[in-house]
Structure formats: C-alpha cells, structure tokens
Motif scaffolding. Structure first.
Motif, PDB file in Angstrom:
ATOM      1  N   TYR A   1     -46.712  47.963 -32.332  1.00 20.77           N
ATOM      2  CA  TYR A   1     -47.027  46.624 -32.014  1.00 20.77           C
ATOM      3  C   TYR A   1     -45.829  45.906 -31.090  1.00 20.77           C
ATOM      4  CZ  TYR A   1     -50.537  45.362 -35.600  1.00 20.77           C
ATOM      5  OH  TYR A   1     -51.630  45.637 -36.272  1.00 20.77           O
ATOM      6  N   ARG A   2     -44.710  46.503 -31.267  1.00 22.11           N
ATOM      7  CA  ARG A   2     -43.655  46.113 -30.268  1.00 22.11           C
ATOM      8  C   ARG A   2     -43.876  46.711 -29.073  1.00 22.11           C
ATOM      9  NH1 ARG A   2     -37.610  47.864 -29.384  1.00 22.11           N
ATOM     10  NH2 ARG A   2     -36.765  45.882 -28.465  1.00 22.11           N
ATOM     11  N   THR A   3     -44.013  47.941 -29.002  1.00 21.88           N
ATOM     12  CA  THR A   3     -44.333  48.643 -27.861  1.00 21.88           C
ATOM     13  C   THR A   3     -45.490  48.231 -27.036  1.00 21.88           C
ATOM     14  OG1 THR A   3     -43.282  50.724 -28.830  1.00 21.88           O
ATOM     15  CG2 THR A   3     -44.643  50.886 -26.557  1.00 21.88           C
ATOM     16  N   GLU A   4     -46.569  48.142 -27.557  1.00 24.74           N
ATOM     17  CA  GLU A   4     -47.631  47.395 -27.269  1.00 24.74           C
ATOM     18  C   GLU A   4     -47.431  45.951 -26.350  1.00 24.74           C
ATOM     19  OE1 GLU A   4     -51.648  47.245 -25.606  1.00 24.74           O
ATOM     20  OE2 GLU A   4     -50.447  48.985 -26.513  1.00 24.74           O
ATOM     21  N   ILE A   5     -46.666  44.919 -27.119  1.00 21.96           N
ATOM     22  CA  ILE A   5     -46.433  43.902 -26.733  1.00 21.96           C
ATOM     23  C   ILE A   5     -45.745  43.898 -25.322  1.00 21.96           C
ATOM     24  CG2 ILE A   5     -44.946  41.726 -26.912  1.00 21.96           C
ATOM     25  CD1 ILE A   5     -46.043  41.906 -30.022  1.00 21.96           C
ATOM     26  N   LEU A   6     -44.539  44.852 -25.143  1.00 20.71           N
ATOM     27  CA  LEU A   6     -43.674  45.039 -24.050  1.00 20.71           C
ATOM     28  C   LEU A   6     -44.575  45.735 -22.996  1.00 20.71           C
ATOM     29  CD1 LEU A   6     -40.437  46.458 -25.755  1.00 20.71           C
ATOM     30  CD2 LEU A   6     -40.902  44.163 -24.675  1.00 20.71           C
ATOM     31  N   ALA A   7     -45.615  46.483 -23.093  1.00 18.32           N
ATOM     32  CA  ALA A   7     -46.299  46.969 -22.250  1.00 18.32           C
ATOM     33  C   ALA A   7     -47.299  46.451 -21.428  1.00 18.32           C
ATOM     34  CB  ALA A   7     -47.214  48.177 -22.840  1.00 18.32           C
ATOM     35  N   ARG A   8     -47.832  45.281 -22.393  1.00 21.54           N
ATOM     36  CA  ARG A   8     -48.736  44.203 -21.780  1.00 21.54           C
ATOM     37  C   ARG A   8     -48.240  43.004 -21.178  1.00 21.54           C
ATOM     38  NH1 ARG A   8     -53.616  42.996 -25.901  1.00 21.54           N
ATOM     39  NH2 ARG A   8     -54.294  45.124 -26.341  1.00 21.54           N
ATOM     40  N   ASN A   9     -46.676  42.781 -21.406  1.00 19.80           N
ATOM     41  CA  ASN A   9     -46.182  41.709 -20.754  1.00 19.80           C
ATOM     42  C   ASN A   9     -45.028  42.424 -19.757  1.00 19.80           C
ATOM     43  OD1 ASN A   9     -47.265  39.450 -21.922  1.00 19.80           O
ATOM     44  ND2 ASN A   9     -46.382  40.450 -23.752  1.00 19.80           N
ATOM     45  N   GLY A  10     -44.870  43.645 -19.329  1.00 17.28           N
ATOM     46  CA  GLY A  10     -44.108  44.264 -18.596  1.00 17.28           C
ATOM     47  C   GLY A  10     -43.890  43.627 -17.278  1.00 17.28           C
ATOM     48  N   MET A  11     -44.587  42.749 -16.749  1.00 19.85           N
ATOM     49  CA  MET A  11     -43.991  42.147 -15.546  1.00 19.85           C
ATOM     50  C   MET A  11     -43.465  40.775 -15.755  1.00 19.85           C
ATOM     51  SD  MET A  11     -44.214  44.398 -13.572  1.00 19.85           S
ATOM     52  CE  MET A  11     -44.963  45.290 -12.112  1.00 19.85           C
ATOM     53  N   ARG A  12     -43.440  40.290 -16.925  1.00 23.03           N
ATOM     54  CA  ARG A  12     -42.777  39.066 -17.302  1.00 23.03           C
ATOM     55  C   ARG A  12     -41.399  39.056 -17.320  1.00 23.03           C
ATOM     56  NH1 ARG A  12     -47.091  35.928 -20.558  1.00 23.03           N
ATOM     57  NH2 ARG A  12     -48.933  36.697 -19.753  1.00 23.03           N
ATOM     58  N   PRO A  13     -40.743  37.971 -17.047  1.00 23.70           N
ATOM     59  CA  PRO A  13     -39.148  38.000 -16.609  1.00 23.70           C
ATOM     60  C   PRO A  13     -38.461  38.378 -18.040  1.00 23.70           C
ATOM     61  CG  PRO A  13     -40.253  35.923 -15.730  1.00 23.70           C
ATOM     62  CD  PRO A  13     -41.269  36.653 -16.372  1.00 23.70           C
ATOM     63  N   TRP A  14     -39.153  37.960 -19.144  1.00 24.25           N
ATOM     64  CA  TRP A  14     -38.370  38.197 -20.291  1.00 24.25           C
ATOM     65  C   TRP A  14     -38.295  39.353 -20.750  1.00 24.25           C
ATOM     66  CZ3 TRP A  14     -40.635  40.242 -24.824  1.00 24.25           C
ATOM     67  CH2 TRP A  14     -41.790  40.045 -24.670  1.00 24.25           C
ATOM     68  N   VAL A  15     -39.168  40.352 -20.363  1.00 23.69           N
ATOM     69  CA  VAL A  15     -39.119  41.690 -20.594  1.00 23.69           C
ATOM     70  C   VAL A  15     -38.311  42.328 -19.599  1.00 23.69           C
ATOM     71  CG1 VAL A  15     -40.644  43.995 -20.606  1.00 23.69           C
ATOM     72  CG2 VAL A  15     -41.611  41.792 -21.491  1.00 23.69           C
ATOM     73  N   ARG A  16     -38.071  42.035 -18.418  1.00 24.46           N
ATOM     74  CA  ARG A  16     -37.477  42.523 -17.605  1.00 24.46           C
ATOM     75  C   ARG A  16     -35.734  42.187 -18.047  1.00 24.46           C
ATOM     76  NH1 ARG A  16     -39.306  40.226 -12.259  1.00 24.46           N
ATOM     77  NH2 ARG A  16     -41.227  39.896 -13.109  1.00 24.46           N
ATOM     78  N   ASP A  17     -35.766  41.122 -18.294  1.00 21.60           N
ATOM     79  CA  ASP A  17     -34.235  40.530 -18.885  1.00 21.60           C
ATOM     80  C   ASP A  17     -33.824  41.605 -20.016  1.00 21.60           C
ATOM     81  OD1 ASP A  17     -34.151  38.778 -16.762  1.00 21.60           O
ATOM     82  OD2 ASP A  17     -34.724  37.028 -18.354  1.00 21.60           O
ATOM     83  N   LEU A  18     -34.807  41.911 -21.059  1.00 21.46           N
ATOM     84  CA  LEU A  18     -34.831  42.469 -22.229  1.00 21.46           C
ATOM     85  C   LEU A  18     -34.214  44.062 -21.960  1.00 21.46           C
ATOM     86  CD1 LEU A  18     -34.786  42.837 -25.194  1.00 21.46           C
ATOM     87  CD2 LEU A  18     -37.129  43.388 -25.058  1.00 21.46           C
ATOM     88  N   ALA A  19     -35.091  44.489 -21.015  1.00 23.08           N
ATOM     89  CA  ALA A  19     -34.838  46.004 -20.393  1.00 23.08           C
ATOM     90  C   ALA A  19     -33.444  46.104 -19.631  1.00 23.08           C
ATOM     91  CB  ALA A  19     -35.976  46.388 -19.298  1.00 23.08           C
ATOM     92  N   THR A  20     -32.968  45.069 -18.749  1.00 24.02           N
ATOM     93  CA  THR A  20     -31.442  45.206 -18.099  1.00 24.02           C
ATOM     94  C   THR A  20     -30.494  45.076 -19.275  1.00 24.02           C
ATOM     95  OG1 THR A  20     -31.920  43.019 -17.400  1.00 24.02           O
ATOM     96  CG2 THR A  20     -32.492  44.407 -16.183  1.00 24.02           C
ATOM     97  N   ALA A  21     -30.779  44.430 -20.344  1.00 25.74           N
ATOM     98  CA  ALA A  21     -29.767  43.998 -21.457  1.00 25.74           C
ATOM     99  C   ALA A  21     -29.671  45.281 -21.972  1.00 25.74           C
ATOM    100  CB  ALA A  21     -30.254  42.974 -22.288  1.00 25.74           C
ATOM    101  N   GLU A  22     -30.622  46.199 -22.252  1.00 23.57           N
ATOM    102  CA  GLU A  22     -30.612  47.509 -22.985  1.00 23.57           C
ATOM    103  C   GLU A  22     -30.083  48.280 -22.408  1.00 23.57           C
ATOM    104  OE1 GLU A  22     -31.602  48.459 -26.049  1.00 23.57           O
ATOM    105  OE2 GLU A  22     -32.009  46.320 -26.670  1.00 23.57           O
ATOM    106  N   GLU A  23     -30.146  48.350 -20.878  1.00 23.79           N
ATOM    107  CA  GLU A  23     -29.472  49.355 -19.847  1.00 23.79           C
ATOM    108  C   GLU A  23     -28.120  48.953 -19.988  1.00 23.79           C
ATOM    109  OE1 GLU A  23     -31.400  49.167 -16.133  1.00 23.79           O
ATOM    110  OE2 GLU A  23     -33.260  50.034 -16.972  1.00 23.79           O
ATOM    111  N   ALA A  24     -27.668  47.819 -19.826  1.00 23.64           N
ATOM    112  CA  ALA A  24     -26.351  47.324 -20.030  1.00 23.64           C
ATOM    113  C   ALA A  24     -25.328  47.803 -21.204  1.00 23.64           C
ATOM    114  CB  ALA A  24     -25.927  46.030 -19.680  1.00 23.64           C
ATOM    115  N   LYS A  25     -26.250  48.184 -22.115  1.00 22.70           N
ATOM    116  CA  LYS A  25     -25.471  48.413 -23.448  1.00 22.70           C
ATOM    117  C   LYS A  25     -24.941  50.017 -23.385  1.00 22.70           C
ATOM    118  CE  LYS A  25     -27.765  45.558 -26.736  1.00 22.70           C
ATOM    119  NZ  LYS A  25     -28.305  45.598 -28.037  1.00 22.70           N
TER     120      LYS A  25
END
Length: 151
Positions: A127-151
């Motif tokens: 479910y989490r993966t599907e939500i992220l895939a469907r909302n991939g272009m939204r800012p909150w997903v990009r922010d989440l991805a960059t926060a994960e990369e920074a770790k």
C-alpha cells in the motif's frame, strides 16, 4: 499478487504432501479445484488491472471481479463438508471441540496468526509503495525521497 503467490504455494506444497498419501500429484477434489479457481480469480484480477491504461477504471473493473470472486471463499471453506472427497472433514471448529490434538492445534494456531501478521505487513508495504508510486510527482513525495537520500 500476495494472495496469488500464497495460493500458488498452497497448491504446490499440497501436491507435494498429497503425492505420498494419494499416490498422485493432483486429484480433482472439491477443495483442490476450488483453490485452483481461486488462483485463476487472483490472476484474472491482476491481469484485468494491468490491461487498462486508466488506473481508476482498472481498479473499478478488477474490484468488481474481486467482489464476484468472493463467492468462492465459502465454497473453499465448506467444500470438505459438502462433498465427500479425499480431504478429511474440518478439524478446527469454532463452535465445538476441535478434532485435532492440542499438541498440533496450538502450533497451528500460532502459525496462522504469524502468517496473518506477515501478510498484513507485506500488504501495508505494498500500500505504501502504491501510494508513493501514484503520487510520485507531488512535492511531499520528492521531499520524502530527498530526506531518505540524505540519511
């Protein structure tokens, strides 16, 4: 996909257990046949969802097929009681004493709970993966991805 994989594993391991007992890999038994129908329903829902470009329409069409497929669940559950077949009758009973020895019943119930929790965890991850895939272009997903990369 989770249900399809588990149904396939159940059919495959059931055949492996059935070979020494029944002398054959497959018998057109009521429980086995209804379980095979369940696998085909799962594959049909997956295929129907994948066949549409519009995922909203795909979800609606595959959801209707899934609702129709729910009819198969009581057939699988009660098939050993309704038809005389190779499978033994139900051994785990809710309203009366189970016919299974408690030495085997308690580990089985623990495994059922464990598998249920595992399936629940895998489903939540999907479910989490599907939500992220469907909302991939939204800012909150990009922010989440960059926060994960920074770790």
């Amino acid at each position: 996909p989770i249900g399809a994989v588990i149904t396939f594993i159940a059919l495959l391991t059931g055949a492996a257990w059935g070979k020494p007992i029944w002398g054959t890999w497959w018998v057109w038994d009521a429980r086995l046949t209804s379980e095979l129908v369940l696998l085909f329903l799962y594959l049909g829902v997956i295929s129907l969802y994948a066949s549409f470009e519009d995922k909203v329409l795909a979800a609606r069409a595959s959801g209707i097929l899934a609702i129709v497929g729910v009819i198969n669940i009581p057939i699988i559950k009660y098939s050993v009681d309704w038809w005389s077949s190779l499978h033994q009758p139900s051994t785990i009973r809710i309203t009366e004493k189970s016919t299974m020895s408690t030495d085997m019943l308690y580990p089985l119930l623990i495994n059922i709970v464990g598998f249920g929790m595992m399936i629940g965890a895998i489903t939540l991850i999907r479910y989490r993966t599907e939500i992220l895939a469907r909302n991939g272009m939204r800012p909150w997903v990009r922010d989440l991805a960059t926060a994960e990369e920074a770790k």
